[in-house]
Enzyme design. Structure first.
Site, PDB file in Angstrom:
ATOM      1  N   GLU A 112       0.836  -1.209   0.000  1.00 44.77           N
ATOM      2  CA  GLU A 112       0.000   0.000   0.000  1.00 44.77           C
ATOM      3  C   GLU A 112       0.874   1.264   0.000  1.00 44.77           C
ATOM      4  OE1 GLU A 112      -2.220  -1.753   3.287  1.00 44.77           O
ATOM      5  OE2 GLU A 112      -4.043  -1.184   2.228  1.00 44.77           O
ATOM      6  N   GLU A 132      -3.562  -9.568   4.024  1.00 47.73           N
ATOM      7  CA  GLU A 132      -4.267  -9.229   5.273  1.00 47.73           C
ATOM      8  C   GLU A 132      -5.355 -10.230   5.633  1.00 47.73           C
ATOM      9  OE1 GLU A 132      -3.502  -7.140   2.850  1.00 47.73           O
ATOM     10  OE2 GLU A 132      -2.771  -5.239   3.643  1.00 47.73           O
TER      11      GLU A 132
HETATM   12  N1  CAA Z   1       4.640  -7.377  11.760  1.00 48.33           N
HETATM   13  C1  CAA Z   1       5.369  -7.725  12.837  1.00 48.33           C
HETATM   14  N2  CAA Z   1       6.293  -8.717  12.829  1.00 48.33           N
HETATM   15  C2  CAA Z   1       6.456  -9.375  11.671  1.00 48.33           C
HETATM   16  C3  CAA Z   1       5.732  -9.071  10.519  1.00 48.33           C
HETATM   17  C4  CAA Z   1       4.779  -8.007  10.579  1.00 48.33           C
HETATM   18  N3  CAA Z   1       4.062  -7.625   9.519  1.00 48.33           N
HETATM   19  N4  CAA Z   1       6.112  -9.906   9.532  1.00 48.33           N
HETATM   20  C5  CAA Z   1       7.060 -10.714  10.054  1.00 48.33           C
HETATM   21  N5  CAA Z   1       7.270 -10.380  11.343  1.00 48.33           N
HETATM   22  C6  CAA Z   1       8.257 -10.969  12.266  1.00 48.33           C
HETATM   23  C7  CAA Z   1       7.955 -12.408  12.618  1.00 48.33           C
HETATM   24  O1  CAA Z   1       7.083 -12.487  13.718  1.00 48.33           O
HETATM   25  C8  CAA Z   1       9.336 -12.944  12.923  1.00 48.33           C
HETATM   26  O2  CAA Z   1       9.660 -12.502  14.224  1.00 48.33           O
HETATM   27  P1  CAA Z   1      10.605 -13.396  15.177  1.00 48.33           P
HETATM   28  O3  CAA Z   1      11.885 -13.562  14.451  1.00 48.33           O
HETATM   29  O4  CAA Z   1      10.673 -12.604  16.428  1.00 48.33           O
HETATM   30  O5  CAA Z   1       9.862 -14.702  15.352  1.00 48.33           O
HETATM   31  C9  CAA Z   1      10.232 -12.195  11.949  1.00 48.33           C
HETATM   32  O6  CAA Z   1       9.494 -11.047  11.558  1.00 48.33           O
HETATM   33  C10 CAA Z   1      10.598 -12.981  10.706  1.00 48.33           C
HETATM   34  O7  CAA Z   1       9.401 -13.488  10.128  1.00 48.33           O
HETATM   35  P2  CAA Z   1       9.298 -14.979   9.562  1.00 48.33           P
HETATM   36  O8  CAA Z   1       9.868 -15.928  10.544  1.00 48.33           O
HETATM   37  O9  CAA Z   1       7.891 -15.166   9.127  1.00 48.33           O
HETATM   38  O10 CAA Z   1      10.291 -14.880   8.323  1.00 48.33           O
HETATM   39  P3  CAA Z   1      10.147 -15.496   6.879  1.00 48.33           P
HETATM   40  O11 CAA Z   1      11.346 -15.037   6.162  1.00 48.33           O
HETATM   41  O12 CAA Z   1       9.811 -16.937   6.936  1.00 48.33           O
HETATM   42  O13 CAA Z   1       8.851 -14.766   6.225  1.00 48.33           O
HETATM   43  C11 CAA Z   1       7.416 -12.931   5.595  1.00 48.33           C
HETATM   44  C12 CAA Z   1       8.847 -13.390   5.981  1.00 48.33           C
HETATM   45  C13 CAA Z   1       6.995 -13.566   4.261  1.00 48.33           C
HETATM   46  C14 CAA Z   1       7.435 -11.442   5.460  1.00 48.33           C
HETATM   47  C15 CAA Z   1       6.420 -13.374   6.692  1.00 48.33           C
HETATM   48  O14 CAA Z   1       6.925 -12.964   7.950  1.00 48.33           O
HETATM   49  C16 CAA Z   1       5.042 -12.802   6.565  1.00 48.33           C
HETATM   50  O15 CAA Z   1       4.240 -13.318   5.816  1.00 48.33           O
HETATM   51  N6  CAA Z   1       4.757 -11.748   7.333  1.00 48.33           N
HETATM   52  C17 CAA Z   1       3.425 -11.181   7.425  1.00 48.33           C
HETATM   53  C18 CAA Z   1       3.061 -10.378   6.218  1.00 48.33           C
HETATM   54  C19 CAA Z   1       1.700  -9.790   6.393  1.00 48.33           C
HETATM   55  O16 CAA Z   1       0.739 -10.451   6.715  1.00 48.33           O
HETATM   56  N7  CAA Z   1       1.590  -8.470   6.145  1.00 48.33           N
HETATM   57  C20 CAA Z   1       0.356  -7.771   6.293  1.00 48.33           C
HETATM   58  C21 CAA Z   1       0.262  -7.158   7.647  1.00 48.33           C
HETATM   59  S1  CAA Z   1      -1.320  -6.439   7.937  1.00 48.33           S
HETATM   60  C22 CAA Z   1      -1.258  -4.973   7.137  1.00 48.33           C
HETATM   61  O17 CAA Z   1      -0.282  -4.606   6.549  1.00 48.33           O
HETATM   62  C23 CAA Z   1      -2.545  -4.201   7.231  1.00 48.33           C
HETATM   63  C24 CAA Z   1      -2.582  -2.971   6.486  1.00 48.33           C
HETATM   64  O18 CAA Z   1      -3.287  -2.866   5.511  1.00 48.33           O
HETATM   65  C25 CAA Z   1      -1.879  -1.755   6.935  1.00 48.33           C
END
Ligand code: CAA
Length: 706
Positions: A112, A132
């Site tokens: 976004e 999301e």
């Molecule tokens: N917020 C906070 N922490 C996050 C995060 C996020 N969006 N994404 C990842 N992290 C953290 C994880 O909890 C993890 O923390 P720890 O090491 O303390 O356990 C660390 O980052 C690494 O994450 P992964 O172990 O998952 O690492 P990966 O390399 O396997 O995957 C990733 C990376 C693909 C980005 C995966 O973390 C992921 O899918 N993250 C979420 C993405 C997501 O859902 N984004 C949307 C958020 S909601 C939003 O954005 C609403 C809006 O419209 C404003």
């Protein structure tokens, strides 16, 4: 305040680098610093254009999911999102070209932010997405309004309802990206931005006009998506909210559509569905952290593997290794059994191929990694052996004794037992530090859960290696203690006990299965048993009887054993709890015999059968799981309540929107759960005994998670 967005001018372009490891999540301070950095770049006479880029391995993985906890009410969310929307508009109104330079992931709020830039460039292996919905949310920072303008409503609907990231080349073709940078991303982005500055080009996505034909097609796509969600999103709110928001964007001007998006987001963020899914997101990441197995524990590289036993489980496990590119020996006692096992594997791959998920070439290449054998030749070359022979203590012990002699001393020996004592196998092998359980769930090549069972002497290296291996095999590994049935099946015994007793008390097999599938499970307990095999449970009960034990406390229904004696093992024999068209068929019908058996058994136990309400079925089953889960926790067979929730979400399809049995118990309220246990104890007997941890938490006014 930490420098979360660094500012520098390179070659006449302001480079804004977001540096919030590990994934550059948009914590509130990051939003603020992006805003400030854009203002600075616009005002800086040394800069003709701006590039926004991420430090480390990724662009921005989204809003900081933890920060959603602060949005307690829809009003909190409306206030917060008004600020975010205004900030994104300020970025979009920048008077110099603003280019997002994407590598790794641009997800959720990350995409976004990129959409509020004037242009987007990316590396060819980058991915963009609006995931999301996986957190029970909708894009809340303009994604439902800007993405349809960039990529069309149909693509936006798909991306926002399935949540899957899209690879850069596809995003380029769809118009989400403007350019793919072949070499160094930053240099490419700077050159791109300078070019736009020279041409005085600025493109505000919110000003893209959606034509009348596109609106019409978009509205049709919304209707079609709602119809398809009826099948794929049963019981969920967020996917429908996505469609509502995109539809509003098609019908209303940008600002009004944005307000609708904020309202829908506010509803979702406060929902139990979203809280449950956010809980599971973090629980899944926590399971990989075992308190006494430090991050720097040495990990053994698994280059070659072997599986003993080519039955349903062994074959599935061998497929896991082959799918991950690890050569695997598959051993059976005789050629006929081996041939049957290989034929099943071949059939499974044929099905995958017929669905277009693998090419013939990929199948042949993968199958070539599986070497069938009837001897232990080559076992001295492998790094891990998974034993998947029949669930029988003596047979497994003798297998481990053999494995202890035919493998190298450093080879890890894992048992796929679903219930039995790992320490006995460890002792039989002669090298207990290398022995542990790898309990896969059926079908082993599909189900994502791997229970990693820690024996008394299992080494930390074997645990750390197993966790890493689970990831490589595409599984979620959860470390559990060595009690009968470990965590998954130990708790399942209590779930099944209630299901059987509810049947004897007057509910029908169909009612119980229907109620639990409506609750959100993919299959009810009876349907599940017919798939898994009634003989499997019967043999476990026989073994337990032989050592003077039973699976769960309290009365045990005799009906499952009577079905076993009749040779009704489930789908494979064409009859079990249901009748099937033919052995192996999935087409089931009610069998009046079950009602007859229930009447007979109820009479023997002096039970007057009665109509049972749907709510009682859900309450009894979920209370049984929570109460036994509390015991598992206090006896330390699971590290955290979240580990149990992950086991049930991935092992049994416990509805993710409810967050797993322990999270669900918290949403019901532990005082209610405890009062149910006490009520059932009064009604049904002392086998309903509250777990001490449950009583303690209620006394302290706490939940499993507070
Ligand atoms: N917020 C906070 N922490 C996050 C995060 C996020 N969006 N994404 C990842 N992290 C953290 C994880 O909890 C993890 O923390 P720890 O090491 O303390 O356990 C660390 O980052 C690494 O994450 P992964 O172990 O998952 O690492 P990966 O390399 O396997 O995957 C990733 C990376 C693909 C980005 C995966 O973390 C992921 O899918 N993250 C979420 C993405 C997501 O859902 N984004 C949307 C958020 S909601 C939003 O954005 C609403 C809006 O419209 C404003």
């Amino acid at each position: 305040m930490a420098d979360l967005v660094r500012y520098e001018v390179k070659n006449g372009v302001a480079v804004l680098t977001i540096d919030n490891p590990p994934v550059n999540a948009l914590a509130p301070e990051v939003w603020g610093q992006i805003d400030e950095a854009v203002k600075r770049g616009v005002a800086d006479p040394a800069a003709d254009a701006l590039v926004l880029i991420g430090a480390g391995t990724t662009f921005i993985a989204g809003a900081d999911i933890k920060a959603f906890e602060l949005l307690k009410t829809p009003a909190d969310s409306m206030a917060r999102s008004a600020g975010t929307h205004a900030l994104l508009k300020r970025m979009e109104d920048a008077s110099k070209p603003l280019v997002a330079a994407i590598h790794g992931n641009a997800l959720g709020g990350g995409l976004e932010v990129a959409q509020a830039c004037h242009f987007r460039v990316a590396t060819k292996d980058a991915r963009v997405g609006q995931p999301e919905v996986m957190l029970g949310l909708i894009p809340g920072a303009g994604g439902t309004q800007r993405l349809p303008r960039l990529a069309g409503a149909k693509m936006a609907l798909e991306m926002c309802t399935d949540g899957k990231p899209v690879p850069a080349p596809k995003a380029l073709a769809a118009g989400i990206l403007d350019h793919i940078v072949a070499d160094d991303l930053l240099s490419g982005a700077i050159a791109f931005a300078k070019d736009k500055a020279t041409k005085h080009e600025i493109r505000k996505v919110r000003e893209i006009v959606i034509g009348a034909d596109e609106v019409k097609a978009g509205l049709e796509a919304c209707a079609a998506m709602r119809a398809s969600l009826k099948k794929t999103a049963r019981g969920l709110r967020a996917p429908y909210a996505v469609v509502d928001a995109i539809e509003a964007g098609l019908k209303l001007p940008f600002d009004e559509g944005s307000v609708r998006e904020r309202e829908l987001f506010a509803d979702c963020v406060a929902s139990t569905e979203s809280k449950a899914l956010r809980h599971l997101f973090f629980a899944e990441r926590e399971v990989a952290k075992v308190p006494d197995v430090p991050k720097d524990t040495p990990i053994k590289e698994i280059k070659r593997a072997a599986v003993v036993g080519a039955g349903t489980m062994g074959g599935g496990i061998a497929m896991n290794y082959a799918n991950a590119g690890i050569p695997v020996l598959l051993k059976e006692v005789d050629q006929a059994a081996l041939d049957r096992g290989i034929a099943t594997i071949r059939r499974n791959y044929d099905v995958t191929m017929s669905k277009g998920k693998m090419t013939k070439e990929q199948v042949e290449k993968t199958m070539a990694l599986i070497t069938p054998t009837t001897s232990y030749d080559g076992f001295d070359q492998v790094d891990i052996v998974t034993e998947a022979v029949f669930e029988n203590m003596d047979l497994k012990k003798s297998t481990f004794a053999e494995l202890g002699t035919v493998t190298r001393p450093d080879c890890i020996l894992a048992s796929n037992s679903s219930t039995l004592d790992i320490d006995q196998f460890a002792a039989a092998s002669g090298r207990p530090q290398q022995v542990l359980g790898h309990h896969y769930f059926s079908p082993a090549n599909v189900m994502k859960l791997l229970e990693i069972v820690r024996g008394r002497e299992t080494s930390k290296e074997a645990i750390a290696t197993s966790l890493k291996l689970a990831k490589k095999l595409g599984k979620v590994g959860v470390v559990v203690g060595n009690c009968f049935g470990f965590v998954a099946n130990r708790m399942l015994a209590y779930y099944m006990r209630e299901a059987y007793l509810l049947l004897e008390e007057g509910a029908s097999v169909e009612q119980i299965d229907r109620v639990l599938t409506e609750f959100g499970l993919p299959v009810g307990p009876y349907g599940m048993q017919d798939i898994a095999g009634i003989d499997v449970g019967a043999r476990i009960r026989q073994y337990l009887k032989s050592i003077g034990k039973s699976r769960a406390e309290g009365p045990q229904s005799a009906i499952p054993d009577r079905l076993y004696e009749m040779g009704r093992y489930g789908q494979k024999t064409g009859a079990g709890w249901y009748k099937y068209d033919a052995p192996g068929s999935r087409n089931r019908t009610t069998d009046p015999l079950i009602e007859q058996l229930a009447n007979e058994e109820a009479k023997k136990r002096g039970i007057v059968r009665r109509p049972i309400g749907d709510e009682e079925i859900v309450a009894r089953i979920t209370t049984a799981l929570a109460n036994e889960g509390a015991r598992v926790l206090e006896e330390k067979f699971a590290t955290r309540p979240g580990d149990i929730d992950i086991i049930y979400a991935y092992g049994f399809g416990f509805p993710r929107r409810s967050g797993g049995p322990m999270f669900y118990a918290d949403t019901v309220g532990l005082p209610t759960v405890l009062s149910r246990v006490n009520e059932y104890r009064a009604r049904f007997g002392d086998y309903w005994e509250p777990a001490p941890l449950l009583e303690k938490l209620v006394k302290e006014g706490r939940g499993f998670y507070s």
